[in-house]
Design an enzyme around this catalytic site. Structure first.
Site, short mmCIF file in Angstrom:
data_model
loop_
_atom_site.label_atom_id
_atom_site.label_comp_id
_atom_site.label_asym_id
_atom_site.label_seq_id
_atom_site.Cartn_x
_atom_site.Cartn_y
_atom_site.Cartn_z
N ASP A 191 -2.49 11.44 -3.72
CA ASP A 191 -2.30 10.46 -2.65
C ASP A 191 -3.47 10.47 -1.67
O ASP A 191 -3.98 9.42 -1.28
CB ASP A 191 -0.99 10.76 -1.92
N ASP B 244 6.66 7.55 -2.54
CA ASP B 244 6.86 8.36 -1.34
C ASP B 244 8.34 8.67 -1.11
O ASP B 244 8.68 9.46 -0.22
CB ASP B 244 6.28 7.65 -0.12
#
Length: 537
Positions: free
Chosen positions: A386, A439
């Site tokens: 990420d 997420d």
């Protein structure tokens, strides 16, 4: 109606790869972020950058508002539209605005393009020509922050100076062909916290809590039997064997391979994404959403309607299915089609969020982490993944690959649907607050594991891990929003905050309680066998 067991298993278990690749990105504010602090009224060279609304009228007909950003110098704009005035618009001649204009600029908004001289020079030329404001058209879509040179510490520029993106300049140029165009400039204050952030936070946390607790009433043996009897999915209906086969235990090797594959696929999306490819993702999202919604609706029906009529239909590909299951699947399909057709409408976020939440709840039932060792490998790899694709990829690709793919910059503005989004209710610029499925799913796998672990060892809320991980995830999202605010609205890799607040909490609690080794080597099968032996004794 449900997909055949083999098709359902292969699709739903593999679908998370597509979801996480295309949507494990930061919470992103759609409007360009800039400081909204009050600026000085007197001309200076240290004004805060403010977002600007540009209202436009073409031959007296109001058009779509444009957005811009103020310079670090020049006069301040009013915060309310009714405190500003409509002004005619004139292109500078020469268009670069670097020398006195042959066009009459008095009492108008002067337009010039970026380049050939500094911004301060353009502002001085426009002001000397009598212009009431200056709009600089950028040479790309990003809003560049116009600053003074080192020698310009004290200026006497008393007109507002604003930059607008290239697309806005092209639209204005087209509108001004033999037409009278007027502008009204103002800089409304953006709220620090919008209600949409709170609602999005509740959606994300609620999805993980629901998916974890779903096992209590969604995967019990009796519920499986009732569901299989109702749906008639396979010849083994009622045995629970099919459901067991659908569970995917993630391994250490699988976690590493997944992140490498995800990175490769993300780069391919960055280079080759187009409108048709996004349409493919939309179709896959609808298929997964229909399956997820069907499962979420049928589970409580199967529990509550033990004595429901068992009338069935024989359908091609799907075999024998109950009428109830068929009706539910048909309603889910219609829901997904209606969303896809109206996905660009202002209300489409509701349908997208419903489909996405149902899909994520189903995925979290079918994929699981066996222990903290695998969780550590998966979440640490996702953590690096990420951060790299949001923050470090511009060093190689000159753009944040994750954000470009998520926004659909290379697909004609058609954005991917693998995210939850909520409209900004009190933001003058509108837009959405968003969070990618990744997420939610990555930390959700760990939270679901904590719930299973607590249940296996009969731990209470305070002495277990589930409650503390939910709290940690909630705080991780809050830190993400704080980072978004401090970074002036630029995309944030949410896992940067979520992984320490979930995996970190688990490791610390395990060390303090002396249970880290147990968590690290935990085996669901061994735990189940031990529990059964204890019960028999």
């Amino acid at each position: 109606m449900s997909f055949p067991p083999g098709i359902r298993r292969r699709f739903v278990v593999s679908f998370p790869l597509l979801l996480l690749v295309t949507s494990s990105f930061a919470v992103v504010a759609t409007a360009d972020g800039a400081s909204q602090d009050d600026g000085p009224e007197l001309p200076a060279c240290n004004n805060p950058f403010k977002l600007v609304k540009v209202k436009i009228w073409v031959d007296g007909v109001e058009g779509e508002d444009l957005s811009g950003i103020t310079a670090s110098f020049g006069a301040s704009l009013p915060e309310e539209a009714n405190k500003s005035s409509k002004l005619p618009t004139v292109f500078s001649n020469p268009l670069n605005g670097c020398s006195n204009s042959s066009s009459k600029l008095t009492g108008s908004v002067a337009l010039s393009i970026r380049g050939d001289c500094d911004f301060v020079t353009k502002a001085k030329v426009a002001q000397s020509g009598g212009a009431s404001a200056l709009l600089v058209i950028n040479d790309n879509e990003e809003l560049y922050k116009m600053v003074c040179s080192e020698n310009d510490t004290s200026l006497n520029i008393s007109i507002p100076v604003v930059m607008i993106p290239k697309s806005a300049g092209d639209a204005i140029n087209k509108s001004m062909e033999e037409k009278h165009v007027e502008f009204l400039l103002y800089a409304p204050t953006r709220p620090i916290v919008d209600f949409s952030v709170i609602f999005l936070w509740a959606l994300a946390v609620g999805t993980i809590v629901t998916a974890s607790l779903w096992q209590e009433f969604g995967t019990s043996e009796n519920s499986d039997e009732r569901y299989n009897e109702l749906s008639k999915e396979s010849p083994n209906a009622g045995t629970g064997d099919d459901d067991d086969k659908e569970i995917l235990d993630i391994s250490v090797k699988g976690a590493i391979v997944f992140v490498i594959t995800a990175s490769t696929f993300l780069v391919l999306l960055y280079f080759f994404m187009s409108a048709w490819f996004v349409w493919l993702l939309i179709v896959l999202f609808c298929i997964g959403g229909v399956q997820g919604m069907h499962t979420c609706i049928m589970t409580p029906i199967a529990r509550k309607c033990r004595n429901c009529p068992q009338k069935t239909l024989n359908l091609p590909l799907f075999g024998e299915v109950s009428i109830v299951s068929f009706v539910v699947a048909l309603c889910c399909l219609i829901f997904a089609v209606v969303w896809a057709v109206n996905r660009r409408e202002s209300y489409s976020w509701v349908g997208q969020d419903i489909l996405g939440i149902c899909l994520m709840i189903t995925v979290l039932q079918l994929a699981r982490l066996p222990n903290i060792k695998v969780a550590t490998v998966l979440l640490c790899c996702a953590f690096v993944y990420d951060i790299f694709w949001v923050f470090l990829s511009p060093l190689i690709f000159h753009q944040s690959v994750m954000i470009v793919v998520a926004r659909g910059d290379n697909s004609g503005g058609e954005s991917i649907p693998m995210l939850l989004r909520v409209p900004r209710a009190f933001d003058p610029w509108g837009g959405y607050d968003m969070i990618g499925f990744g997420d939610i799913l990555f930390p959700g796998l760990l939270v679901a594991f904590a719930f299973r672990y607590d249940k296996a060892y009969k731990k209470h809320l305070a002495s277990g891990y589930f409650l503390w991980l939910i709290i940690g995830y909630g705080f991780g999202l809050l830190f993400t929003y704080l980072g978004l605010y401090l970074m002036n609205g630029h995309g944030q890799p949410a896992l940067l905050y979520l992984v320490p607040c979930t995996l970190g909490v688990t490791v610390i609690l395990g060390l303090v309680r002396g249970e880290l080794k147990e968590l690290w080597n935990y085996s669901p099968e061994l735990s189940s066998a031990t529990t059964n032996l204890t019960g028999e004794a």
